[in-house]
Write an enzyme that holds these catalytic residues in place. Structure first.
Site, PDB file in Angstrom:
ATOM      1  N   GLY A  82       0.793  -1.224   0.000  1.00  0.00           N
ATOM      2  CA  GLY A  82       0.000   0.000   0.000  1.00  0.00           C
ATOM      3  C   GLY A  82       0.823   1.271   0.000  1.00  0.00           C
ATOM      4  N   ARG A  86     -15.608 -15.095  -9.731  1.00  0.00           N
ATOM      5  CA  ARG A  86     -15.116 -13.725  -9.883  1.00  0.00           C
ATOM      6  C   ARG A  86     -16.288 -12.731  -9.837  1.00  0.00           C
ATOM      7  NH1 ARG A  86      -9.999 -12.429 -11.358  1.00  0.00           N
ATOM      8  NH2 ARG A  86      -9.232 -14.328 -12.261  1.00  0.00           N
ATOM      9  N   ARG A  88      -6.220  -8.148  -8.387  1.00  0.00           N
ATOM     10  CA  ARG A  88      -7.306  -8.981  -8.887  1.00  0.00           C
ATOM     11  C   ARG A  88      -7.729  -8.464 -10.250  1.00  0.00           C
ATOM     12  NH1 ARG A  88      -7.336 -13.518  -6.816  1.00  0.00           N
ATOM     13  NH2 ARG A  88      -9.442 -13.827  -7.647  1.00  0.00           N
ATOM     14  N   HIS A 100       0.145   1.307 -13.088  1.00  0.00           N
ATOM     15  CA  HIS A 100       0.787   0.086 -13.587  1.00  0.00           C
ATOM     16  C   HIS A 100       2.279   0.357 -13.761  1.00  0.00           C
ATOM     17  CE1 HIS A 100       1.065  -3.765 -15.593  1.00  0.00           C
ATOM     18  NE2 HIS A 100       1.836  -3.183 -16.502  1.00  0.00           N
ATOM     19  N   THR A 143     -10.357   0.290 -18.124  1.00  0.00           N
ATOM     20  CA  THR A 143     -11.385  -0.205 -19.038  1.00  0.00           C
ATOM     21  C   THR A 143     -11.418  -1.728 -18.878  1.00  0.00           C
ATOM     22  OG1 THR A 143      -9.802  -0.449 -20.835  1.00  0.00           O
ATOM     23  CG2 THR A 143     -10.954   1.669 -20.687  1.00  0.00           C
ATOM     24  N   ASP A 180      -5.053  -3.479 -18.014  1.00  0.00           N
ATOM     25  CA  ASP A 180      -3.906  -2.569 -18.119  1.00  0.00           C
ATOM     26  C   ASP A 180      -3.906  -1.739 -19.402  1.00  0.00           C
ATOM     27  OD1 ASP A 180      -2.954  -3.373 -15.643  1.00  0.00           O
ATOM     28  OD2 ASP A 180      -1.724  -4.969 -16.499  1.00  0.00           O
ATOM     29  N   THR A 188       9.322   4.949  -6.675  1.00  0.00           N
ATOM     30  CA  THR A 188       9.416   6.331  -6.177  1.00  0.00           C
ATOM     31  C   THR A 188       8.703   7.292  -7.133  1.00  0.00           C
ATOM     32  OG1 THR A 188      11.537   6.724  -7.247  1.00  0.00           O
ATOM     33  CG2 THR A 188      11.623   5.962  -4.980  1.00  0.00           C
ATOM     34  N   GLU A 221       6.111   6.366  -9.048  1.00  0.00           N
ATOM     35  CA  GLU A 221       4.676   6.089  -8.883  1.00  0.00           C
ATOM     36  C   GLU A 221       4.101   6.963  -7.780  1.00  0.00           C
ATOM     37  OE1 GLU A 221       3.521   1.965  -8.565  1.00  0.00           O
ATOM     38  OE2 GLU A 221       5.250   1.318  -9.716  1.00  0.00           O
TER      39      GLU A 221
HETATM   40  C1  GRF Z   1       3.114  -0.962  -7.690  1.00  0.00           C
HETATM   41  O1  GRF Z   1       4.298  -1.163  -8.397  1.00  0.00           O
HETATM   42  C2  GRF Z   1       1.967  -0.804  -8.633  1.00  0.00           C
HETATM   43  O2  GRF Z   1       2.306  -0.135  -9.808  1.00  0.00           O
HETATM   44  C3  GRF Z   1       1.634  -2.214  -8.943  1.00  0.00           C
HETATM   45  O3  GRF Z   1       1.790  -2.912  -7.722  1.00  0.00           O
HETATM   46  C4  GRF Z   1       2.715  -2.207  -6.902  1.00  0.00           C
HETATM   47  C5  GRF Z   1       2.009  -1.892  -5.636  1.00  0.00           C
HETATM   48  O4  GRF Z   1       2.844  -1.360  -4.650  1.00  0.00           O
HETATM   49  N1  GRF Z   1       0.332  -2.305  -9.526  1.00  0.00           N
HETATM   50  P1  GRF Z   1       2.216  -0.737  -3.332  1.00  0.00           P
HETATM   51  O5  GRF Z   1       1.294  -1.773  -2.707  1.00  0.00           O
HETATM   52  O6  GRF Z   1       1.473   0.510  -3.711  1.00  0.00           O
HETATM   53  O7  GRF Z   1       3.386  -0.464  -2.446  1.00  0.00           O
END
Ligand code: GRF
Length: 194
Positions: free
Chosen positions: A12, A69, A95, A113, A145, A149, A176, A178
């Site tokens: 997280g 699902r 998921r 992503h 969508t 991805d 970092t 992200e």
């Molecule tokens: C991140 O690299 C995100 O892009 C990917 O999963 C990772 C999650 O990291 N979908 P965190 O749980 O936010 O630390």
């Protein structure tokens, strides 16, 4: 109130970055927005603890408790709908979501992503980029969508691949970035709404 619901499965750290940016950027005062809830499909997701410490409501909808699902996604959607969110941010939520779920939250659902989409959708993005000899990797914030991805791109960050990089060192460098682009993209969407 523009409620934001964040979905996680693990650490997280992106969720934490959004929560901190919301506080630092005074999203409540500026955009009438707050992180209303953090929801995980795993009770042991470390990020839940951080969210609770921040006084944010948390919930767990364990996918293992559902036969299909579709049934899981319906329960997850119901848990999210309680907060009537303006935005639902997937942040390391591991998921695959059904088309019905995506349609239900159409226009409100975002994801981050760890690749420069449309390259390297799916898993193992860092190793695949290394194996292909890429000079650059990165991360993408996009609208969700039904196509995994994919979806309109809201933000990207490019990071160099350095000599000696492993999937782990590259992942850390991407992460970092992200933490910067995801909150920024959300703030931009909120600013456009207000
Ligand atoms: C991140 O690299 C995100 O892009 C990917 O999963 C990772 C999650 O990291 N979908 P965190 O749980 O936010 O630390």
């Amino acid at each position: 109130m523009n409620n934001i619901v964040i979905l996680i499965s693990g650490t997280g750290s992106n969720m934490a970055a959004i929560v901190k940016a919301a506080r630092r950027g005074r999203w409540e005062a500026r955009f009438g927005a707050r992180v209303a809830a953090v929801i995980s499909n795993r009770a042991d997701a470390a990020g839940l603890e951080f969210a609770r410490e921040q006084g944010i409501e948390t919930a767990v909808v364990d996918h293992k408790g559902f036969a299909s699902r579709e049934a899981f996604d319906a329960a997850l959607a119901a848990a999210i709908d309680r907060f009537q969110p303006a935005l639902v941010a997937l942040a390391g939520f591991m998921r695959i979501l059904t088309p019905a779920f995506v349609a239900h939250f159409e226009g409100r659902l975002l994801n981050i992503h760890p690749s420069l989409l449309p390259a390297y959708a799916g898993l193992h993005t860092y190793q695949r980029a290394l194996d292909d000899g890429c000079w650059f990797a990165g991360a993408t914030v996009h609208r969700v969508t039904a196509d995994l991805d994919h979806g309109p791109i809201l933000a990207q960050a490019v990071v160099p691949v350095l000599p000696g990089d492993t999937a782990a060192t590259l992942a850390a460098r991407v992460l970092t970035q992200e933490h910067r682009i995801y909150p920024d993209a959300i703030a931009r969407l909120l600013a456009d709404k207000s």
